[in-house]
Write an enzyme that holds these catalytic residues in place. Structure first.
Site, PDB file in Angstrom:
ATOM      1  N   ARG A 167       0.834  -1.215   0.000  1.00 17.67           N
ATOM      2  CA  ARG A 167       0.000   0.000   0.000  1.00 17.67           C
ATOM      3  C   ARG A 167       0.868   1.264   0.000  1.00 17.67           C
ATOM      4  NH1 ARG A 167      -2.135  -3.659  -1.362  1.00 17.67           N
ATOM      5  NH2 ARG A 167      -3.977  -4.705  -0.550  1.00 17.67           N
ATOM      6  N   SER A 217     -11.269  -0.895   3.051  1.00 17.63           N
ATOM      7  CA  SER A 217     -10.475  -1.461   4.140  1.00 17.63           C
ATOM      8  C   SER A 217      -9.823  -0.331   4.933  1.00 17.63           C
ATOM      9  CB  SER A 217      -9.408  -2.396   3.567  1.00 17.63           C
ATOM     10  OG  SER A 217      -8.613  -2.934   4.583  1.00 17.63           O
ATOM     11  N   GLU A 287      -5.005   2.378   6.865  1.00 13.70           N
ATOM     12  CA  GLU A 287      -4.721   2.370   5.427  1.00 13.70           C
ATOM     13  C   GLU A 287      -5.414   3.553   4.760  1.00 13.70           C
ATOM     14  OE1 GLU A 287      -6.261  -0.431   1.785  1.00 13.70           O
ATOM     15  OE2 GLU A 287      -5.251  -1.441   3.444  1.00 13.70           O
TER      16      GLU A 287
END
Length: 295
Positions: A167, A217, A287
């Site tokens: 990420r 998420s 995230e």
């Protein structure tokens, strides 16, 4: 109306909650929708000349905009969404919808993009975050990107220079903005590709609360653990602050169930981090990106 930017679609004091997947977010001073690289460059050059802040919002899928909104220019690439194929190379502008781009690859029997068939958002945001799912990620197929620097210059960045990680990409540090990207795909079988995409979408529908507004998420996967599992073990499924709650369907998601606010999201994220750490000793790392000003 800003006379120097005449002809560009610019909206003043526009509530950003109408454009975010979470359905939260205060107003942008100026929300701009450039149709091409020339209009984009005009906006950036003007903003820099006037010492006005500017940022690109992308499709605002893995993002929370605070309730006070964003000062200066917010740029959205909805109109910069062309997708082209040259042999097995797919080139997409930053505003191209990621899910629709995977369908284009499938239509031409090109394999490699299946993992992203259910990931909401834009090509630009996917490159920025090195988006991934089900064992695949953008870095596996990425060739290069054209980016806009903070000074308004356009340059090309190679896969090596992107320094992709989980990420993560180098442009998260440089501040460069993706305006298009090229991906290396391979010839495949249409039916096989279609079956795999159907399988992944079925898994997503079973496991994720797609029927509610959310930011996707919320937390990165901690080494050796799954964020959703840790949250569930801390008995946080269904925990609610204001109009936002931890999903009963997938504890790694927070959903807007009753006109929630960005503050509700932030408060719930902070509560989950603290509670999980107290329960398991693992500190979760968000995230989702959180930007803008508080009320």
């Amino acid at each position: 109306m800003i006379t120097e930017l005449h002809g560009i679609d610019i909206r003043e004091n526009e509530p950003l909650k109408h454009y975010t997947y979470t359905k939260v977010g205060g107003p942008a001073d100026f929300l701009a929708f450039p149709r091409n690289h020339y209009e984009l460059s005009r906006i950036v050059v003007y903003a820099n000349k006037e010492n006005m802040p500017w940022l690109v919002l992308g499709n605002a899928s893995n993002l929370i905009v605070r309730d006070g909104g964003i000062r200066g220019f917010v740029i959205m690439f909805d109109k910069l969404n062309a997708v082209h194929l040259n042999g097995y190379t797919l080139e997409a502008e930053a505003g191209a919808n990621l899910i629709e781009t995977t369908k284009i690859a499938k239509f031409h029997s090109l394999t490699g993009f299946e993992f992203a068939c259910g990931i909401p958002g834009s090509i630009g945001g996917a490159v920025f975050m090195n988006a991934g799912a089900y064992g695949g990620e953008i870095s596996h197929i990425f060739l290069s990107a054209k980016v806009l620097t903070s000074s308004g210059e356009i340059k090309t960045i190679s896969a090596r220079d992107m320094a992709f990680g989980y990420r993560h990409s180098a442009i998260q540090e440089t501040g460069d903005i993706v305006i298009s990207a090229k991906f290396a795909l391979k010839p495949g079988n249409y039916d096989t590709i279609s079956q795999e995409m159907n399988r992944l979408n079925h898994l997503r529908q079973l496991k994720q609360p797609l029927e509610f507004p959310s930011c996707g998420s919320v937390f990165k996967r901690p080494p050796g653990h799954f964020a959703g599992q840790l949250i569930m073990e801390a008995n946080l499924k269904g925990h609610r602050i204001g109009g936002v709650e931890v999903s009963e369907k997938h504890a790694g998601f927070m959903i807007n169930v009753a006109d929630g606010t960005a503050k509700d999201y932030e408060d719930l994220i902070a509560y989950v981090i603290e509670t999980v750490e107290n329960h398991s000793g693992v500190r979760l790392e968000p995230e989702v990106r959180i930007i803008g000003e508080n009320l």
